[in-house]
Structure formats: C-alpha cells, structure tokens
Design a protein around this motif. Sequence first.
Motif, PDB file in Angstrom:
ATOM      1  N   TRP A   1       3.609  12.042  -2.187  1.00  0.00           N
ATOM      2  CA  TRP A   1       3.140  11.537  -3.488  1.00  0.00           C
ATOM      3  C   TRP A   1       2.793  10.058  -3.382  1.00  0.00           C
ATOM      4  O   TRP A   1       1.765   9.600  -3.881  1.00  0.00           O
ATOM      5  CB  TRP A   1       4.240  11.756  -4.532  1.00  0.00           C
ATOM      6  CG  TRP A   1       3.858  11.335  -5.917  1.00  0.00           C
ATOM      7  CD1 TRP A   1       3.257  12.099  -6.872  1.00  0.00           C
ATOM      8  CD2 TRP A   1       4.073  10.037  -6.498  1.00  0.00           C
ATOM      9  NE1 TRP A   1       3.072  11.368  -8.017  1.00  0.00           N
ATOM     10  CE2 TRP A   1       3.558  10.094  -7.827  1.00  0.00           C
ATOM     11  CE3 TRP A   1       4.632   8.855  -6.050  1.00  0.00           C
ATOM     12  CZ2 TRP A   1       3.602   9.005  -8.692  1.00  0.00           C
ATOM     13  CZ3 TRP A   1       4.666   7.761  -6.912  1.00  0.00           C
ATOM     14  CH2 TRP A   1       4.161   7.840  -8.203  1.00  0.00           C
ATOM     15  N   LEU A   2       3.662   9.291  -2.711  1.00  0.00           N
ATOM     16  CA  LEU A   2       3.427   7.856  -2.552  1.00  0.00           C
ATOM     17  C   LEU A   2       2.256   7.589  -1.608  1.00  0.00           C
ATOM     18  O   LEU A   2       1.438   6.694  -1.849  1.00  0.00           O
ATOM     19  CB  LEU A   2       4.706   7.191  -2.020  1.00  0.00           C
ATOM     20  CG  LEU A   2       4.806   5.673  -2.115  1.00  0.00           C
ATOM     21  CD1 LEU A   2       4.772   5.213  -3.562  1.00  0.00           C
ATOM     22  CD2 LEU A   2       6.086   5.193  -1.458  1.00  0.00           C
ATOM     23  N   ASP A   3       2.168   8.389  -0.542  1.00  0.00           N
ATOM     24  CA  ASP A   3       1.121   8.177   0.460  1.00  0.00           C
ATOM     25  C   ASP A   3      -0.270   8.425  -0.125  1.00  0.00           C
ATOM     26  O   ASP A   3      -1.237   7.736   0.227  1.00  0.00           O
ATOM     27  CB  ASP A   3       1.371   9.104   1.651  1.00  0.00           C
ATOM     28  CG  ASP A   3       0.489   8.757   2.847  1.00  0.00           C
ATOM     29  OD1 ASP A   3       0.319   7.549   3.117  1.00  0.00           O
ATOM     30  OD2 ASP A   3      -0.001   9.680   3.507  1.00  0.00           O
ATOM     31  N   LYS A   4      -0.379   9.391  -1.011  1.00  0.00           N
ATOM     32  CA  LYS A   4      -1.674   9.678  -1.627  1.00  0.00           C
ATOM     33  C   LYS A   4      -2.159   8.526  -2.501  1.00  0.00           C
ATOM     34  O   LYS A   4      -3.370   8.352  -2.688  1.00  0.00           O
ATOM     35  CB  LYS A   4      -1.567  10.948  -2.479  1.00  0.00           C
ATOM     36  CG  LYS A   4      -1.458  12.239  -1.671  1.00  0.00           C
ATOM     37  CD  LYS A   4      -1.323  13.434  -2.582  1.00  0.00           C
ATOM     38  CE  LYS A   4      -1.184  14.721  -1.761  1.00  0.00           C
ATOM     39  NZ  LYS A   4      -1.008  15.913  -2.644  1.00  0.00           N
ATOM     40  N   ARG A   5      -1.227   7.752  -3.013  1.00  0.00           N
ATOM     41  CA  ARG A   5      -1.595   6.702  -3.958  1.00  0.00           C
ATOM     42  C   ARG A   5      -1.788   5.323  -3.317  1.00  0.00           C
ATOM     43  O   ARG A   5      -2.661   4.569  -3.727  1.00  0.00           O
ATOM     44  CB  ARG A   5      -0.531   6.636  -5.059  1.00  0.00           C
ATOM     45  CG  ARG A   5      -0.669   7.802  -6.041  1.00  0.00           C
ATOM     46  CD  ARG A   5       0.642   8.163  -6.722  1.00  0.00           C
ATOM     47  NE  ARG A   5       0.431   9.281  -7.662  1.00  0.00           N
ATOM     48  CZ  ARG A   5       0.374  10.561  -7.262  1.00  0.00           C
ATOM     49  NH1 ARG A   5       0.513  10.878  -5.982  1.00  0.00           N
ATOM     50  NH2 ARG A   5       0.173  11.507  -8.150  1.00  0.00           N
ATOM     51  N   ILE A   6      -0.982   5.015  -2.313  1.00  0.00           N
ATOM     52  CA  ILE A   6      -1.121   3.678  -1.712  1.00  0.00           C
ATOM     53  C   ILE A   6      -1.362   3.734  -0.206  1.00  0.00           C
ATOM     54  O   ILE A   6      -1.409   2.684   0.444  1.00  0.00           O
ATOM     55  CB  ILE A   6       0.118   2.797  -2.023  1.00  0.00           C
ATOM     56  CG1 ILE A   6       1.394   3.422  -1.464  1.00  0.00           C
ATOM     57  CG2 ILE A   6       0.247   2.540  -3.504  1.00  0.00           C
ATOM     58  CD1 ILE A   6       2.614   2.547  -1.636  1.00  0.00           C
ATOM     59  N   ASP A   7      -1.499   4.942   0.349  1.00  0.00           N
ATOM     60  CA  ASP A   7      -1.882   5.121   1.753  1.00  0.00           C
ATOM     61  C   ASP A   7      -0.974   4.313   2.688  1.00  0.00           C
ATOM     62  O   ASP A   7      -1.422   3.414   3.408  1.00  0.00           O
ATOM     63  CB  ASP A   7      -3.343   4.697   1.935  1.00  0.00           C
ATOM     64  CG  ASP A   7      -3.932   5.214   3.245  1.00  0.00           C
ATOM     65  OD1 ASP A   7      -3.427   6.229   3.757  1.00  0.00           O
ATOM     66  OD2 ASP A   7      -4.886   4.591   3.752  1.00  0.00           O
ATOM     67  N   ILE A   8       0.303   4.661   2.701  1.00  0.00           N
ATOM     68  CA  ILE A   8       1.271   3.894   3.489  1.00  0.00           C
ATOM     69  C   ILE A   8       1.333   4.336   4.955  1.00  0.00           C
ATOM     70  O   ILE A   8       1.840   3.598   5.800  1.00  0.00           O
ATOM     71  CB  ILE A   8       2.692   3.981   2.883  1.00  0.00           C
ATOM     72  CG1 ILE A   8       3.175   5.431   2.836  1.00  0.00           C
ATOM     73  CG2 ILE A   8       2.726   3.340   1.520  1.00  0.00           C
ATOM     74  CD1 ILE A   8       4.603   5.571   2.366  1.00  0.00           C
TER      75      ILE A   8
ATOM     76  N   PRO B   1      -0.959   4.569   7.433  1.00  0.00           N
ATOM     77  CA  PRO B   1      -1.551   3.642   8.421  1.00  0.00           C
ATOM     78  C   PRO B   1      -0.737   2.372   8.620  1.00  0.00           C
ATOM     79  O   PRO B   1      -0.771   1.773   9.698  1.00  0.00           O
ATOM     80  CB  PRO B   1      -2.930   3.319   7.812  1.00  0.00           C
ATOM     81  CG  PRO B   1      -3.229   4.473   6.913  1.00  0.00           C
ATOM     82  CD  PRO B   1      -1.910   4.880   6.358  1.00  0.00           C
ATOM     83  N   MET B   2       0.013   1.946   7.577  1.00  0.00           N
ATOM     84  CA  MET B   2       0.805   0.720   7.679  1.00  0.00           C
ATOM     85  C   MET B   2       1.901   0.872   8.733  1.00  0.00           C
ATOM     86  O   MET B   2       2.038   0.038   9.633  1.00  0.00           O
ATOM     87  CB  MET B   2       1.424   0.368   6.326  1.00  0.00           C
ATOM     88  CG  MET B   2       0.434   0.178   5.199  1.00  0.00           C
ATOM     89  SD  MET B   2       1.284  -0.172   3.639  1.00  0.00           S
ATOM     90  CE  MET B   2      -0.069  -0.033   2.472  1.00  0.00           C
ATOM     91  N   TRP B   3       2.693   1.948   8.609  1.00  0.00           N
ATOM     92  CA  TRP B   3       3.801   2.078   9.557  1.00  0.00           C
ATOM     93  C   TRP B   3       3.337   2.634  10.900  1.00  0.00           C
ATOM     94  O   TRP B   3       3.949   2.354  11.927  1.00  0.00           O
ATOM     95  CB  TRP B   3       4.940   2.915   8.965  1.00  0.00           C
ATOM     96  CG  TRP B   3       4.674   4.374   8.751  1.00  0.00           C
ATOM     97  CD1 TRP B   3       4.290   4.982   7.613  1.00  0.00           C
ATOM     98  CD2 TRP B   3       4.823   5.432   9.724  1.00  0.00           C
ATOM     99  NE1 TRP B   3       4.163   6.335   7.772  1.00  0.00           N
ATOM    100  CE2 TRP B   3       4.493   6.643   9.068  1.00  0.00           C
ATOM    101  CE3 TRP B   3       5.189   5.469  11.063  1.00  0.00           C
ATOM    102  CZ2 TRP B   3       4.524   7.868   9.711  1.00  0.00           C
ATOM    103  CZ3 TRP B   3       5.222   6.694  11.710  1.00  0.00           C
ATOM    104  CH2 TRP B   3       4.888   7.871  11.041  1.00  0.00           C
ATOM    105  N   ARG B   4       2.225   3.387  10.913  1.00  0.00           N
ATOM    106  CA  ARG B   4       1.722   3.866  12.193  1.00  0.00           C
ATOM    107  C   ARG B   4       1.217   2.713  13.059  1.00  0.00           C
ATOM    108  O   ARG B   4       1.324   2.740  14.286  1.00  0.00           O
ATOM    109  CB  ARG B   4       0.569   4.861  11.975  1.00  0.00           C
ATOM    110  CG  ARG B   4       0.958   6.196  11.380  1.00  0.00           C
ATOM    111  CD  ARG B   4       2.008   6.937  12.144  1.00  0.00           C
ATOM    112  NE  ARG B   4       1.656   7.187  13.543  1.00  0.00           N
ATOM    113  CZ  ARG B   4       2.426   7.856  14.386  1.00  0.00           C
ATOM    114  NH1 ARG B   4       3.607   8.330  13.987  1.00  0.00           N
ATOM    115  NH2 ARG B   4       2.056   8.034  15.642  1.00  0.00           N
ATOM    116  N   ASP B   5       0.660   1.690  12.406  1.00  0.00           N
ATOM    117  CA  ASP B   5       0.181   0.525  13.149  1.00  0.00           C
ATOM    118  C   ASP B   5       1.325  -0.149  13.896  1.00  0.00           C
ATOM    119  O   ASP B   5       1.154  -0.668  15.001  1.00  0.00           O
ATOM    120  CB  ASP B   5      -0.473  -0.466  12.186  1.00  0.00           C
ATOM    121  CG  ASP B   5      -0.975  -1.708  12.895  1.00  0.00           C
ATOM    122  OD1 ASP B   5      -1.802  -1.583  13.810  1.00  0.00           O
ATOM    123  OD2 ASP B   5      -0.523  -2.817  12.529  1.00  0.00           O
TER     124      ASP B   5
END
Length: 223
Positions: free
Chosen positions: A8-15, A17-21
């Motif tokens: 639910w959170l990932d769909k809204r703020i696309d988190i 890519p942040m932690w994968r980086d």
Amino acid sequence: MLKAAYEWLDKRIDITPMWRDIADHEVPEHVNPAHHFSAFIYCFGGLTFFIVVIQILSGMFLTMYYVPDIENAWKSVDYLQNEIAFGHIVRGMHHWGASVSIVMLFLHTMRVFFTGSYKNPREFNWVVGMLLFFTMLGLGFTGYLLPWDNKAYFATQVGIQIAASVPVVGDAIATFLQGGEIVGAQTLARFFALHVFFLPAALLGLMGAHFFLIRKQGISGPL
C-alpha cells in the motif's frame, strides 16, 4: 499484514527503489573481509556509526529522567541508576559508549590517513570527518558535567581553564561555556543544551554529508 501495508505504501510513494539503491550497492573487494582479512580496518567507520546509534537511543532514554539543574541533577541520575529498571545498564552503555565511540572514530581517522583516503578527490570529506571528530569530542566533554558530581565539576573546571588558555579567543570560549563567573547553574544549563540539542544536530548534519560524499565518491582503494 506487513506485506499488504508495504505494498500500500509502495504504490503511493514508491519506496522500493530507495532501499534497493542501498541494498544493491556493490561493496569493493578490498573492503570485504571475506576476501581480505585486512579489510577489517575498513569497518571502523561502520562500527563508529553503530555505536553512535546506541548513544542516541540510550541518550533519549536518559533524557526522560534527567533533570538539568544543580539541585536535582545528581538526584535524578541516582534515581535512574538505582530505582529505574535497567537504568544502570542503559546509563553504563551511554557512559562507556562515549569513550568507545571516540576510540573507534580515532581508529577510523587513522585508517583514512594511513591508507591515503583523504587525498584527491576526497579532501572535502576529510574536512567533514575532522568536524565530526571534534563534534564527538564536544559531546563527550559536555556530557561529562551532567551527573553534577565532584569529579564532573572539577573536570569541567579544568576543561574550561584549558579553553581559556587558547590565544585571542580563549576568554570568549571560556565565558561562553561557563555562562557566568563560576561553574554553576548556567554552566550546567548550557552544557545540557549543547549536549542534547546543538551538538547532536551538528552531528547528524555532518554524518549526512559524510555518507552522501561516500556514496558520491565511493570508498577509496588500497595504496
């Protein structure tokens, strides 16, 4: 449930890519202990960060019980040490963690110096690291007075006298730290404010800059 909340959170703020980086960032071979035993010397910075996190968390707990005035400072420390569950453990962690963090930071600084990691193009990050080192020393010095016992009182007097001996600006530094004619209530209030608000803010800002520059420039290779 956690997976649903994450999606639910990932769909809204696309988190993702942040932690994968961060998670997918490749570690150079020369700093991987699995390949080189000498790579352990490159762990001093990470260990210092780990100890700083412990210092922040334990300090937050101590602040909930500490009273920064000369009438109740030692009483609040004594109450924390002897009446609060696990209070002596948390205070011990914070007390010894201060020394360990400075030792680890010193070792990290020596590693950077002797491996030439401060050279072009990392000169600015070396300056940031030096500011971090002095900020940590300042945190250790300001925290030493807070228990308000005899050892802390006279050690602070000595420290202020040393500061006063600095050419040109020494008297101004001593006046700023002491806050009055003697080491007293104003001194304790100033040291508490510096230790809990000003220096931690500087520490977090400098750490953010330090980590950003490491990601930007990468970890230096061996000599």
